[in-house]
Write a protein that holds these residues in place. Structure first.
Motif, mmCIF file in Angstrom:
data_model
loop_
_atom_site.group_PDB
_atom_site.id
_atom_site.type_symbol
_atom_site.label_atom_id
_atom_site.label_comp_id
_atom_site.label_asym_id
_atom_site.label_seq_id
_atom_site.Cartn_x
_atom_site.Cartn_y
_atom_site.Cartn_z
ATOM 1 N N GLY A 205 24.025 -34.655 -26.475
ATOM 2 C CA GLY A 205 24.890 -33.513 -26.731
ATOM 3 C C GLY A 205 25.295 -33.426 -28.185
ATOM 4 N N LEU A 206 25.532 -34.566 -28.818
ATOM 5 C CA LEU A 206 25.939 -34.568 -30.222
ATOM 6 C C LEU A 206 24.850 -33.956 -31.105
ATOM 7 C CD1 LEU A 206 28.054 -35.388 -32.314
ATOM 8 C CD2 LEU A 206 26.944 -37.627 -32.470
ATOM 9 N N GLU A 207 23.585 -34.297 -30.820
ATOM 10 C CA GLU A 207 22.476 -33.736 -31.609
ATOM 11 C C GLU A 207 22.304 -32.245 -31.335
ATOM 12 O OE1 GLU A 207 19.867 -37.862 -31.921
ATOM 13 O OE2 GLU A 207 19.800 -36.638 -30.107
ATOM 14 N N LEU A 208 22.580 -31.826 -30.108
ATOM 15 C CA LEU A 208 22.548 -30.395 -29.798
ATOM 16 C C LEU A 208 23.672 -29.682 -30.544
ATOM 17 C CD1 LEU A 208 21.505 -27.977 -28.134
ATOM 18 C CD2 LEU A 208 23.057 -28.686 -26.298
ATOM 19 N N LYS A 209 24.822 -30.321 -30.603
ATOM 20 C CA LYS A 209 25.993 -29.741 -31.262
ATOM 21 C C LYS A 209 25.795 -29.580 -32.772
ATOM 22 C CE LYS A 209 31.018 -30.431 -31.132
ATOM 23 N NZ LYS A 209 32.080 -31.378 -30.715
ATOM 24 N N SER A 210 24.909 -30.395 -33.338
ATOM 25 C CA SER A 210 24.677 -30.339 -34.785
ATOM 26 C C SER A 210 23.833 -29.136 -35.196
ATOM 27 C CB SER A 210 23.985 -31.629 -35.250
ATOM 28 O OG SER A 210 22.631 -31.667 -34.791
ATOM 29 N N LYS A 211 23.221 -28.455 -34.218
ATOM 30 C CA LYS A 211 22.352 -27.320 -34.517
ATOM 31 C C LYS A 211 23.154 -26.019 -34.547
ATOM 32 C CE LYS A 211 18.852 -30.130 -34.393
ATOM 33 N NZ LYS A 211 18.223 -30.602 -35.657
ATOM 34 N N SER A 212 22.788 -25.154 -35.472
ATOM 35 C CA SER A 212 23.470 -23.864 -35.588
ATOM 36 C C SER A 212 23.041 -22.936 -34.464
ATOM 37 C CB SER A 212 23.145 -23.207 -36.931
ATOM 38 O OG SER A 212 21.768 -22.841 -36.974
ATOM 39 N N VAL A 213 23.852 -21.914 -34.210
ATOM 40 C CA VAL A 213 23.506 -20.942 -33.183
ATOM 41 C C VAL A 213 22.220 -20.204 -33.556
ATOM 42 C CG1 VAL A 213 24.931 -19.067 -34.153
ATOM 43 C CG2 VAL A 213 24.405 -19.120 -31.689
ATOM 44 N N GLU A 214 22.008 -19.998 -34.858
ATOM 45 C CA GLU A 214 20.781 -19.330 -35.325
ATOM 46 C C GLU A 214 19.552 -20.181 -35.012
ATOM 47 O OE1 GLU A 214 24.243 -17.753 -37.402
ATOM 48 O OE2 GLU A 214 23.463 -19.817 -37.291
ATOM 49 N N PHE A 215 19.665 -21.483 -35.243
ATOM 50 C CA PHE A 215 18.557 -22.403 -34.949
ATOM 51 C C PHE A 215 18.226 -22.387 -33.460
ATOM 52 C CE2 PHE A 215 17.036 -26.526 -33.519
ATOM 53 C CZ PHE A 215 16.022 -26.829 -34.415
ATOM 54 N N LEU A 216 19.265 -22.463 -32.637
ATOM 55 C CA LEU A 216 19.053 -22.515 -31.191
ATOM 56 C C LEU A 216 18.494 -21.204 -30.649
ATOM 57 C CD1 LEU A 216 22.260 -24.512 -30.165
ATOM 58 C CD2 LEU A 216 19.901 -25.357 -30.260
ATOM 59 N N GLU A 217 18.954 -20.083 -31.175
ATOM 60 C CA GLU A 217 18.432 -18.782 -30.729
ATOM 61 C C GLU A 217 16.982 -18.591 -31.180
ATOM 62 O OE1 GLU A 217 21.322 -16.017 -32.219
ATOM 63 O OE2 GLU A 217 22.378 -15.950 -30.289
ATOM 64 N N LYS A 218 16.652 -19.143 -32.330
ATOM 65 C CA LYS A 218 15.274 -19.046 -32.829
ATOM 66 C C LYS A 218 14.313 -19.779 -31.904
ATOM 67 C CE LYS A 218 12.322 -20.545 -36.684
ATOM 68 N NZ LYS A 218 12.284 -21.267 -37.990
ATOM 69 N N HIS A 219 14.744 -20.939 -31.393
ATOM 70 C CA HIS A 219 13.859 -21.772 -30.569
ATOM 71 C C HIS A 219 14.000 -21.538 -29.068
ATOM 72 C CE1 HIS A 219 12.242 -24.233 -33.844
ATOM 73 N NE2 HIS A 219 13.454 -24.217 -34.374
ATOM 74 N N PHE A 220 15.170 -21.021 -28.645
ATOM 75 C CA PHE A 220 15.396 -20.879 -27.197
ATOM 76 C C PHE A 220 15.809 -19.474 -26.780
ATOM 77 C CE2 PHE A 220 16.305 -25.304 -28.381
ATOM 78 C CZ PHE A 220 15.389 -25.963 -27.573
ATOM 79 N N GLY A 221 15.698 -18.526 -27.688
ATOM 80 C CA GLY A 221 16.010 -17.142 -27.350
ATOM 81 C C GLY A 221 17.473 -16.965 -26.963
ATOM 82 N N LYS A 222 17.701 -16.135 -25.932
ATOM 83 C CA LYS A 222 19.074 -15.829 -25.501
ATOM 84 C C LYS A 222 19.808 -17.070 -25.003
ATOM 85 C CE LYS A 222 18.178 -11.012 -24.222
ATOM 86 N NZ LYS A 222 18.164 -10.025 -23.102
#
Length: 360
Positions: A205-222
């Protein structure tokens, strides 16, 4: 500390190996033995496994063949869904002594919002203990529970001390709890997404938390925005006690693969009869008929037809199914057939209720 404007107290109750536990309770000869509900040594898929069987890697959704290979002493038991539904109804009767805000996820698990409960008890943890004790004393079955400020965390917590245990994650513990959690334990993160996150260097979870919302939307869409919020303990979905049925289905896995459409229609007639009973029992009808076909190589196909009117009658269902069956030639022999109805009149009923509710 987690900041939330909602201050909800949510309990997620999850019965322990429910189908298998009911079978062991009803048949003392099965107690303490590895059993699988559903499937067989040669066919089918396991619906549930006892904890004795799980030690050997037997779990739901694996084939009966693989289950028997993992556990040669495994005992297969035919499922009795009417019995499971009967027990589930009794469990929900217990829930209603504490709150009317109950959201069932299946026969064996549900969310309870006990923020304002019928017992006037401010401790959700003590309420969860009492509920679990009553289920055991009155029904002879064990349950596990997760308690927290939202459904997402409560769901994860209920798996933490299984079987026959519970875990409370207080508001000021939520983020720390999620930070150390392996990403594969996050509810809603399946096997494919887990592998993708591993490739991106996200294991906790900590590594997931370190990612920006832009990064996560780029790789996982909505879904990226969802992951960004839940890892921070933000999940404002309410417990909904009026969940609307969106589909009703019936299916059957065959002992011998079928290669003739004539034989398939014979089986579909039986499946349609079962579906008709389920629809009429719930006073439901639908417009969209879907035929599900699973081939001998385990590939799956669905074919759908939407009618201009609602149906629940077996004859009308079969008429649509026959058209779907002969829509194209079978590519292989068939091991499973299923029929489902969607686009139901439950949505229509919901619209009427809303209209009446706000018409004054």
């Amino acid at each position: 500390m987690l900041e939330t404007p909602l201050h909800r107290k949510i309990i997620h109750v999850d019965m322990d190996a429910f189908y298998a536990s009911v079978e062991q309770m009803d048949n003392p000869e099965l107690r303490g033995k590895p059993i699988a509900v559903g499937g067989s040594e040669s066919r089918g898929v396991v619906a549930a496994a006892s904890y004795e069987a799980r030690k050997f890697g037997v779990r739901s959704a694996i084939s009966g063949v693989m289950a028997k290979k993992n556990c040669p002493e495994l005992i297969f038991v035919a499922p009795r869904f009417e019995r499971y539904k009967e027990i589930s109804t009794k469990i929900h009767k217990i829930f209603r002594d504490y709150t009317d805000l109950i959201e069932p996820l299946s026969l064996d698990e549900a969310y309870l919002d006990v923020t304002h409960n019928k017992k006037g008890n401010p401790s959700a943890g003590l309420l969860a203990e009492e509920i679990r004790l009553r289920i055991f004393n009155e029904l002879g079955l064990t349950a596990s529970a997760g308690i927290s400020v939202n459904k997402f965390v409560a769901k994860i917590a209920s798996d933490y001390n299984k079987p026959n245990g519970q875990k409370t994650v207080n508001p000021d513990e939520v983020e720390a709890f999620l930070e150390v959690l392996p990403i594969r334990k996050f509810y809603g993160v399946g096997k494919v997404t887990t592998e993708k996150m591993y490739q991106l260097g996200i294991f906790t979870g900590l590594e997931l938390k370190s990612k920006s919302v832009e990064f996560l939307e780029k790789h996982f869409g909505k879904s990226g925005a969802f992951y960004y919020q839940v890892v921070r303990g933000i999940h404002n979905s309410e417990v909904k006690s009026d969940r609307i049925t969106k589909s009703v289905a019936a299916e059957h896995t065959f002992d011998v693969n079928l290669s003739s459409e004539i034989f398939m229609m014979e089986q579909l007639d039986k499946i349609a009869a079962t579906l008709e009973r389920r629809l009429k029992k719930q006073l439901i009808s639908g417009k969209t008929v879907t035929l599900k076909i699973k081939y001998s190589d385990f590939t799956q196909q669905t074919r759908s037809k939407t009618l201009p009117y609602f149906i629940a009658d077996k004859g009308l269902i079969l008429e649509a199914v026959k058209e779907l069956l002969y829509q194209e030639k079978m590519k292989n022999s068939v091991r499973l057939l299923g029929i489902s109805m969607s686009n139901l009149n439950t949505e229509l009923k919901k619209a009427v209720v809303v209209q009446l509710k706000f018409s004054f």
